[in-house]
Write a protein that holds these residues in place. Structure first.
Motif, short mmCIF file in Angstrom:
data_model
loop_
_atom_site.label_atom_id
_atom_site.label_comp_id
_atom_site.label_asym_id
_atom_site.label_seq_id
_atom_site.Cartn_x
_atom_site.Cartn_y
_atom_site.Cartn_z
N SER A 37 -7.54 -10.81 -0.94
CA SER A 37 -7.71 -9.41 -0.56
C SER A 37 -6.55 -8.92 0.29
O SER A 37 -5.84 -9.72 0.93
CB SER A 37 -9.03 -9.23 0.19
N PHE A 38 -6.42 -7.62 0.32
CA PHE A 38 -5.38 -6.97 1.14
C PHE A 38 -5.91 -5.59 1.50
O PHE A 38 -5.40 -4.56 1.08
CB PHE A 38 -4.06 -6.89 0.36
N HIS A 39 -6.97 -5.56 2.31
CA HIS A 39 -7.64 -4.31 2.65
C HIS A 39 -6.84 -3.52 3.66
O HIS A 39 -6.24 -4.07 4.59
CB HIS A 39 -9.03 -4.59 3.21
N LEU A 40 -6.89 -2.20 3.51
CA LEU A 40 -6.15 -1.27 4.38
C LEU A 40 -7.12 -0.64 5.38
O LEU A 40 -8.21 -0.21 4.98
CB LEU A 40 -5.50 -0.18 3.53
N LEU B 59 -1.10 -10.12 9.10
CA LEU B 59 -1.50 -8.77 9.52
C LEU B 59 -0.25 -7.90 9.54
O LEU B 59 0.68 -8.16 10.29
CB LEU B 59 -2.17 -8.80 10.89
N VAL B 60 -0.27 -6.90 8.71
CA VAL B 60 0.92 -6.06 8.54
C VAL B 60 0.64 -4.67 9.08
O VAL B 60 -0.37 -4.05 8.72
CB VAL B 60 1.29 -5.95 7.04
N LYS B 61 1.50 -4.19 9.92
CA LYS B 61 1.37 -2.83 10.45
C LYS B 61 2.30 -1.91 9.70
O LYS B 61 3.46 -2.26 9.42
CB LYS B 61 1.68 -2.83 11.94
N LEU C 200 3.03 0.24 3.81
CA LEU C 200 3.30 -1.07 4.36
C LEU C 200 3.43 -2.08 3.23
O LEU C 200 3.06 -1.79 2.09
CB LEU C 200 2.20 -1.51 5.34
N LYS C 201 3.96 -3.26 3.58
CA LYS C 201 4.11 -4.30 2.58
C LYS C 201 3.92 -5.68 3.21
O LYS C 201 4.21 -5.89 4.38
CB LYS C 201 5.49 -4.24 1.92
N TYR C 202 3.41 -6.60 2.41
CA TYR C 202 3.26 -7.99 2.79
C TYR C 202 4.20 -8.82 1.92
O TYR C 202 4.15 -8.76 0.69
CB TYR C 202 1.81 -8.46 2.58
N TRP D 297 0.85 -1.17 0.00
CA TRP D 297 0.00 0.00 0.00
C TRP D 297 0.90 1.23 0.00
O TRP D 297 1.86 1.32 0.78
CB TRP D 297 -0.91 0.04 1.22
N TYR D 298 0.53 2.18 -0.87
CA TYR D 298 1.24 3.45 -0.97
C TYR D 298 0.25 4.59 -0.74
O TYR D 298 -0.93 4.48 -1.05
CB TYR D 298 1.85 3.62 -2.36
N VAL D 299 0.80 5.73 -0.26
CA VAL D 299 0.00 6.93 -0.11
C VAL D 299 0.65 8.04 -0.94
O VAL D 299 1.88 8.12 -1.03
CB VAL D 299 -0.13 7.35 1.37
#
Lengths: 114, 111
Positions: free
Chosen positions: A73-76, A56-58, A48-50, A35-37
Motif C-alpha cells: 500500500s501507499f496511502h495518501l 514515510l514520504v512528505k 510526492l514520490k517514493y 501521488w499526483y493531483v
C-alpha cells in the motif's frame, strides 16, 4: 506486470478533517510510487514520490504517504483538509526495469465540504 | 528550469478530420516523452512513449500515431478522427529516477 488500485472513486471530507486516500499496488520488482493531483482542466502535478528511501514520504501542500511493503500500500493522508484540496488524486507505480513507464490508478475525486 | 508546452489548449473537430497535437519541452535534454489520454470514466491511459528521436512505442492499438522529429518535440496525430478519440490529452516528460512532469493538456472534442 504492474498495476494500481485506488479504493473509492469519490471521497467527501469536511474542512479541517483528515483526508485519507487509499492506494494498493502490484509489482514484480521493488516499485517507485507516486501521488499526483489534478485540478479541473489542468495537467497532473506531482505531490510526492517514493523511491526506496524513507518509507514515510512528505510532499507538497501538507500531504504525506507511507509505503508499506507488507500491505503493498501507499496511502495518501493530510491531517486537516482545506477547501483548496478539492481535486482528483492519482496514485501511480513504476518499475525501474519497465522502461520508465508509469501505470496510474483510476483516480479519486475529493470533495471538501465547508 | 524545465517547462512543457502543449497546443492547442482546446480543439473541436468533426469526425473523419485529421489531428495534430504538439508538445515541446524546454530546459532538458534527451527526456523520455509520453502521451496520455483521459477519457470520461477511464482514468489515465498511456498511448505512446519515446526514449529518443524517432523511437516510438505504442501501448494501445488505436486510431492514433505519434512522432518525435526532434529531441524535445512530440507530436500526436490521426488521419481520421473517431468519436471515441474525444478526451483530454496530456503530454509528459521524465528523466531517469524522477516522476512524470505533465503539460497543461489539450481538450479534444470530436463531433
Amino acid at each position: 506486470a504492474q498495476s494500481v488500485t485506488q479504493l473509492g472513486s469519490h471521497v467527501s471530507v469536511s474542512e479541517g478533517a483528515l483526508v485519507l486516500l487509499r492506494c494498493n499496488y502490484s509489482s514484480s520488482v521493488p516499485p517507485y510510487l507516486f501521488w499526483y493531483v489534478q485540478y479541473p482542466n489542468q495537467g497532473l502535478q506531482l505531490l510526492l514520490k517514493y523511491t526506496s528511501a524513507a518509507t514515510l514520504v512528505k510532499g507538497i501542500n501538507g500531504f504525506e504517504a507511507e509505503f508499506k511493503k507488507s500491505e503493498t500500500s501507499f496511502h495518501l493522508t493530510k491531517p486537516s483538509a482545506h477547501m483548496s484540496d478539492a481535486a482528483e488524486y492519482f496514485c501511480a507505480v513504476s518499475e525501474a526495469a519497465a522502461g520508465n513507464k508509469l501505470t496510474f490508478g483510476g483516480g479519486t475525486r475529493v470533495l471538501v465540504k465547508p | 528550469s524545465q517547462t512543457i508546452h502543449q497546443w492547442p489548449a482546446t480543439l473541436v473537430q468533426p469526425v473523419g478530420s485529421p489531428l495534430s497535437l504538439e508538445c515541446t519541452v524546454e530546459g532538458t535534454s534527451n527526456p523520455n516523452l509520453y502521451w496520455y489520454r483521459q477519457a470520461a470514466g477511464r482514468g489515465l491511459q498511456l498511448l505512446f512513449y519515446s526514449v529518443g528521436i524517432g523511437q516510438i512505442s505504442s501501448e494501445v492499438p488505436q486510431n492514433l500515431s505519434a512522432s518525435r522529429p526532434q529531441d524535445r518535440q512530440f507530436i500526436l496525430s490521426s488521419k481520421k478522427l473517431l468519436l471515441s478519440d474525444s478526451g483530454f490529452y496530456l503530454c509528459a516528460w521524465r528523466l531517469s529516477g524522477t516522476g512524470l512532469f505533465f503539460g497543461p493538456g489539450t481538450r479534444l472534442t470530436v463531433l
